[in-house]
Design a protein around this motif. Structure first.
Motif: not given
Length: 371
Positions: A333, A106, A104, A113, A116
């Motif tokens: 995520g 951010e 995922d 991210c 994640a």
């Protein structure tokens, strides 16, 4: 209806640098793959970004493919990949019969991210490689991502297809990982019509990439092949275009930055409008100026209003884990990438745009809030 305004179209130099190198290719009859332009483009690009070696290839996708191969990725291996990206980032994982696991985004960078990614390492400790993307010219949080890759002893590949000319803490994106990838597709900040480049400080592996990219032909009088090869080398003609384009890269970055600041200045006060993030350590090239909407006006409203006036705009990339092709693969995520996709759009960011063009775009958008 006015003249067409494109999202991001090819833009040759006013000085005609590209023609000089292309004409040389014709004059010397070096119009096939390989030749002086290819060799010099590799050297000049490597010097520009601060890498020890480079391989000029037929596409950025091919460059990612050979980076995975150089990293030893093969059948059944796990590769972490951002979900919020173009499919060309993920497809080469499948070419190698490997298994993508999508990570995922951010909100702080719109990119992979780190939290994640850390969770992904915990779930898949035997991962073979990580691909990170610098979306729309915004740098990912490289310190955290690098630290995680080093801790887990995993090869890092940077997909910098959209971020040539972007700096992270004063250093070019594409030069932090084991391998970096640039694209020169027709819509990129500089173009060779179609093409890509792999860069690395591992000169031995770059030479191996060049070997694979030239059908893996062994050194022999006859045609002999001991390994699987690919027809991925860049044409000497297209490399000539690239050499000319590289001379005006800094100009193109400045214009992209100007376009972004213009949009931000004119549209930031509209209800629900938020532009792509910026960080103290990031110096983006703003390849595509992008924003999200959270009010009554939706991205489709903006895109359709611009479309009626012959102006091109696009949605944010649809996350890979939502694509039919990749829906069977794991995703790590929450829902950040999905929310960015649902609320985001890319505004026309063509470096040939005039202030009148930019005013035309912003007036149409502002008009939606006045209804």
């Amino acid at each position: 209806m006015g003249d067409r305004i494109f999202l991001s179209s090819p833009h040759m130099s006013d000085e005609g640098y590209e023609l000089e190198y292309v004409n040389n290719a014709f004059d010397t009859n070096w119009i096939a793959p390989l030749g002086e332009n290819v060799n010099e483009f590799e050297k000049e690009l490597a010097i520009k970004v601060g890498s020890k070696a480079a391989a000029a290839l037929s596409s950025g996708t091919g460059a990612i493919h050979l980076a995975l191969k150089a990293a030893g990725v093969g059948e059944g291996d796990i590769v972490f990949c951002p979900t919020l990206t173009f499919t060309a980032t993920a497809n080469p994982i499948i070419y190698q019969n490997a298994i993508p696991v999508f990570i995922d985004s951010e909100y702080g960078t719109w990119n992979m991210c780190p939290k994640a990614l850390e969770q992904a390492f915990e779930r898949y400790p035997d991962v073979k490689a990580v691909i990170v993307v610098h979306l729309y010219g915004i740098s990912a949080d490289m310190d955290k991502i690098l630290a995680l890759c080093k801790k887990n002893n995993v090869v890092l590949i940077e997909d910098a297809a959209e971020s040539l000319g972007t700096y992270y803490k004063g250093k070019h994106t594409g030069t932090f990982g084991d391998y970096g990838i640039f694209s020169f597709n027709g819509n990129k900040i500089i173009t060779t019509s179609g093409g890509g480049m792999l860069v690395s400080d591992n000169t031995e592996r770059v030479e191996k990439v060049k070997f694979w990219a030239t059908q893996a032909r062994d050194q022999a009088r006859h045609y002999q092949h001991s390994e699987l090869g690919f027809n991925y080398r860049m044409s000497n003609v297209l490399a000539g275009i690239g050499r000319g384009q590289l001379k005006i890269l800094d100009q193109r970055v400045k214009k992209k930055q100007y376009i972004f600041q213009y949009y931000k200045r004119k549209l930031s006060n509209l209800d629900g409008v938020k532009f792509m993030p910026s960080n103290d350590w990031d110096q983006p090239n703003y390849w595509l100026s992008s924003m999200t909407l959270s009010g009554n006006i939706k991205p489709i409203d903006v895109m359709e209003a611009l479309e009626r006036e012959n102006i091109e705009a696009r949605p944010i990339w649809k996350p890979m884990h939502l694509q039919p092709l990749f829906e069977k693969y794991d995703f790590i995520g929450t829902d950040v990438s999905e929310k960015l996709f649902a609320s985001g759009l890319c505004l026309p960011s063509d470096t040939k745009m005039t202030d009148e063009d930019l005013e035309r775009v912003t007036d149409i958008i502002k008009g939606l809030w006045l209804k």
